[in-house]
Design an enzyme around this catalytic site. Structure first.
Site, PDB file in Angstrom:
ATOM      1  CG  ASP A   1     -22.636   7.285 -11.366  1.00 12.54           C
ATOM      2  OD1 ASP A   1     -21.168   6.441 -10.346  1.00 12.54           O
ATOM      3  OD2 ASP A   1     -21.770   8.171 -12.374  1.00 12.54           O
TER       4      ASP A   1
ATOM      5  CD  GLU B   1      -2.914   1.795  -0.059  1.00  9.42           C
ATOM      6  OE1 GLU B   1      -3.654   0.706   0.529  1.00  9.42           O
ATOM      7  OE2 GLU B   1      -2.949   2.524  -0.775  1.00  9.42           O
TER       8      GLU B   1
ATOM      9  CG  ASP C   1     -21.346  11.367 -16.647  1.00  6.84           C
ATOM     10  OD1 ASP C   1     -20.672  10.679 -16.082  1.00  6.84           O
ATOM     11  OD2 ASP C   1     -21.860  12.136 -17.332  1.00  6.84           O
ATOM     12  CB  ILE C   2     -17.427   7.344 -15.632  1.00  5.23           C
ATOM     13  CG1 ILE C   2     -16.231   7.632 -15.648  1.00  5.23           C
ATOM     14  CG2 ILE C   2     -17.348   5.565 -16.025  1.00  5.23           C
ATOM     15  CD1 ILE C   2     -14.902   7.960 -17.175  1.00  5.23           C
TER      16      ILE C   2
ATOM     17  CG  ASP D   1      -1.605   4.753  -0.636  1.00  5.19           C
ATOM     18  OD1 ASP D   1      -1.937   4.372  -1.977  1.00  5.19           O
ATOM     19  OD2 ASP D   1      -1.250   5.175   0.581  1.00  5.19           O
TER      20      ASP D   1
ATOM     21  N   GLY E   1     -24.436  12.102 -15.190  1.00  5.26           N
ATOM     22  CA  GLY E   1     -24.144  13.446 -13.934  1.00  5.26           C
ATOM     23  C   GLY E   1     -23.117  11.947 -12.971  1.00  5.26           C
TER      24      GLY E   1
ATOM     25  CB  SER F   1      -5.233   1.543  -3.026  1.00  2.00           C
ATOM     26  OG  SER F   1      -5.305   1.647  -0.650  1.00  2.00           O
TER      27      SER F   1
END
Ligand SMILES: *[C@@H]1O[C@H](CO)[C@@H](O)[C@H](O)[C@H]1NC(C)=O
Ligand SMILES: *[C@@H]1O[C@H](CO)[C@@H](O)[C@H](O)[C@H]1NC(C)=O
Ligand SMILES: *[C@@H]1O[C@H](CO)[C@@H](O)[C@H](O)[C@H]1NC(C)=O
Ligand SMILES: *[C@@H]1O[C@H](CO)[C@@H](O)[C@H](O)[C@H]1NC(C)=O
Ligand SMILES: *[C@@H]1O[C@H](CO)[C@@H](O)[C@H](O)[C@H]1NC(C)=O
Ligand SMILES: *[C@@H]1O[C@H](CO)[C@@H](O)[C@H](O)[C@H]1NC(C)=O
Ligand SMILES: *[C@@H]1O[C@H](CO)[C@@H](O)[C@H](O)[C@H]1NC(C)=O
Length: 589
Positions: A566, A285, A545-546, A289, A564, A503
């Site tokens: 979600d 992790e 927008d996905i 990052d 829009g 992550s």
């Protein structure tokens, strides 16, 4: 600000209900149901020491909330969260009656938290409770907790929360998948030779459909030509918990592979709680990052905050202090600093219902203080879709912890705190929602006004009765935004690996916010600070927008990504070029 402080003086002068100075009888302050998956192991050893944090009410918090955009100073924020003097006095009297002098109390700068170290037998007396050692069914981890605690009646209005008492959270890292690359070629083969086209119509290298690099993200999010400045006091940070350390050697290998201009540069490490070793075995992790966060933002000053978890409490061996609740510890530390990185990403979280509501609200109020000081916070939305991601129905935790044992979608903390920007996940090019993208509705936090229109529009499209009773339609909805979350090419312990999870999304989105701050600072404007109201208003047109994909969980297909906002991909993924124009336009000064 002057007028703000003088109006504070008036507000804090009102009289509180007449308190009884004598020790009043105890009354239950908080009670939780026996937490799922935890079992009582034994009575807590009476000499086991607990670091007890006592949160005093912040009567002027609503004023702070109104000034969230103003870039207040440390002193101004502290004035706004300071407890009423009467609360301080009554709590001091109570602590003194149990033998605590000022020298035994560690106070937060605003004095809204008092921390004492107490043996179990005294904590039990002060809180009229009984602590037990609890053991987690699957991990075997042990903690010292209680399911209920009491306070003298006259203190109920002067103490908001005492922890650790009822908190049974288990912090997790939101990285869901790790795949090793083909050891022979060290490569994942592109599926096509023609450039793939992003949602916004940008051509990106075909390999980006299956392997995400720093270059892919810059191309995909329209930031290929950005050259950040190293000399305008911009800053960026990621947090690390759970004994996750970032490995400097891995970072150099990663830079050689993906950000050659950054080779031989590094980042600052700030230890929030003493750690044993920074060069310990790399954590996947932390490597993810730091490599993507610092790789995308190079040469902006990068900091890694490490809050080492206290060692798991081993009931049969010793009696070390156990806390296991890092948010307030981290906040206490960071709020005491004069200079705080302008953007901070966190890729960890808990199921909301395992964090007591009173504690979650106080930690969330702490995140608001960072926003008021000009800091933008991002957090991974979780890797379990609308559930906990566990496909085994016997271990799924889509059950309420409130005694009714109903099935319910799971909200997550801290991502559902309305003062944090929650980042969900996408995959492939053109981007679609990744199936594990955490999303949904909080049971603790009401829907903030900044997302009212966007969330209502989504709910209105949802066929009547969909998932009735499984989620709280009036709750704070998340995620706010999203970014790629799959197939990130990282170096872990010297090996190239593909890793994913929201992550990856949180440091990615945060990195683009740091690049937006670069544009702001160059234009002589302050950092963006608390982002969400801006994202849902003028900045909406700066997102891709996905509209495909969904986030299954709890035995359902979850929600759909739609036109829009979600609860799978939020407003969408960033278009840096467009956002930079928006945040540097004269109306945003
Ligand atoms: C990208 O990958 C997805 C999933 O594997 C696949 O369906 C799609 O066709 C690929 N796109 C291109 C342009 O190769
Ligand atoms: C950066 O911060 C330092 C210390 O606060 C200050 O002296 C310096 O002028 C700042 N530089 C810029 C370019 O703002
Ligand atoms: C990085 O540092 C090493 C050791 O000092 C040196 O040999 C190498 O040339 C440096 N690489 C770059 C790209 O600066
Ligand atoms: C970079 O950040 C660290 C830690 O936040 C700070 O100590 C240092 O002064 C900063 N460096 C520069 C050049 O601003
Ligand atoms: C809650 O309900 C589930 C599914 O019916 C069951 O497996 C579980 O044992 C119940 N838990 C409790 C605490 O009643
Ligand atoms: C998601 O979209 C599919 C296909 O259009 C539809 O059948 C399904 O009902 C939608 N689910 C929700 C929860 O809106
Ligand atoms: C990329 O950003 C520029 C502004 O820098 C903008 O004009 C352009 O439309 C953006 N491209 C796409 C494909 O969104």
């Amino acid at each position: 600000m002057r007028s703000l402080l003088s109006c504070l003086a008036i507000l804090t002068s009102f009289a509180l209900a007449f308190p009884s100075r004598r020790e009043s009888p105890h009354q239950v302050k908080e009670r939780v149901f026996s937490p799922r998956d935890w079992e009582i192991h034994s009575v807590a050893p009476s000499t086991h020491r607990i670091e007890l944090k006592i949160g005093l009410p912040q009567p002027n918090f609503d004023i702070l909330e109104k000034h969230l955009y103003e870039h207040l100073s440390k002193a101004e924020v502290e004035a706004l969260v300071a407890p009423h003097p009467e609360s301080l006095e009554l709590v001091n009297d109570w602590l003194a009656s149990h033998g605590f002098g000022e020298e035994d109390i560690v106070r937060s700068p605003a004095q809204d938290w008092a921390t004492i170290v107490v043996p179990v037998r005294l904590a039990e007396k002060m809180l009229d409770t009984e602590y037990h050692v609890w053991t987690h069914a699957t991990s075997g981890e042990s903690i010292v907790r209680t399911t209920s605690y009491s306070l003298p009646i006259h203190l109920h209005d002067h103490i908001e929360v005492v922890q650790p008492t009822t908190i049974f959270a288990r912090l997790k890292s939101f990285k869901s998948t790790i795949h090793s690359l083909d050891k022979q070629t060290g490569q994942i083969v592109a599926q096509t030779n023609t450039p793939v086209v992003s949602a916004s119509g940008i051509s990106v290298d075909p390999s980006c459909n299956t392997t995400i690099t720093v270059t892919c993200l810059k191309e995909l999010y329209n930031a290929s030509s950005v050259v950040p400045s190293a000399t305008i006091n911009n800053s960026f940070a990621v947090t690390g918990y759970l004994e996750q350390f970032a490995n400097f050697q891995d970072l150099q290998s990663f830079y050689a592979l993906e950000v050659p201009e950054a080779v031989n540069t590094s980042f600052n490490v700030v230890s929030v709680v003493k750690t044993t070793s920074l060069l310990a075995e790399a954590g996947d992790e932390a490597d993810l990052d730091t490599q993507f966060g610092f790789g995308l933002t190079f040469p902006i000053n990068g900091t890694f905050f490490t809050t080492a978890g206290s060692p798991p409490f081993i009931p049969d061996i010793g009696t070390p202090t156990d806390t296991n609740e890092p948010y307030i510890t981290w906040l206490d530390f960071i709020l005491a600093q004069d200079d705080i990185p302008l953007v901070i990403s966190t890729s960890y979280g808990d199921d909301e219902q395992t964090v007591p509501e009173s504690y979650a609200k106080r930690a969330c109020a702490g995140f608001a203080q960072l926003g008021a000081r000009g800091v933008s916070l991002t957090s991974s939305s979780g890797d379990g879709g609308v559930g906990d991601g566990d496909s085994d129905p016997t271990t799924q935790t889509c059950f309420t912890n409130d005694g009714t044992n109903r099935t319910e979608f799971l909200s997550a903390f801290p991502t559902a705190c309305p003062f944090i920007t929650s980042v969900g996940g996408t995959t492939n090019v053109p981007e679609v929602a990744v199936f594990f993208s955490g999303g949904g509705f909080s049971n603790y936090f009401a829907r903030p006004s900044y997302q009212d229109a966007a969330v209502k529009a989504f709910l209105e499209k949802l066929p009547k009765g969909t998932y009735k009773g499984l989620f709280n339609p009036n709750g704070r909805a998340f995620p706010d935004v999203s970014a790629q979350a799959n197939n990130f090419l990282v170096v872990i312990s010297g090996e190239q690996e593909l890793i994913g999870g929201t992550s990856a999304s949180s440091p990615t989105f945060a990195a683009f916010v740091a690049l937006l701050n670069d544009a702001r600072l160059k234009a002589g404007l302050p950092s963006l600070g608390f982002l969400n109201p801006l994202l849902y208003s003028t900045a909406v047109s700066g997102f891709n927008d996905i509209t495909e994909g969904n986030n299954p969980g709890c035995g359902t297909e979850g929600f759909n990504a739609t036109v829009g906002w979600d609860p799978v991909t939020g407003l969408g993924t960033p278009d840096f070029g467009k956002l930079a124009e928006i945040v540097t336009s004269p109306s945003r000064a």
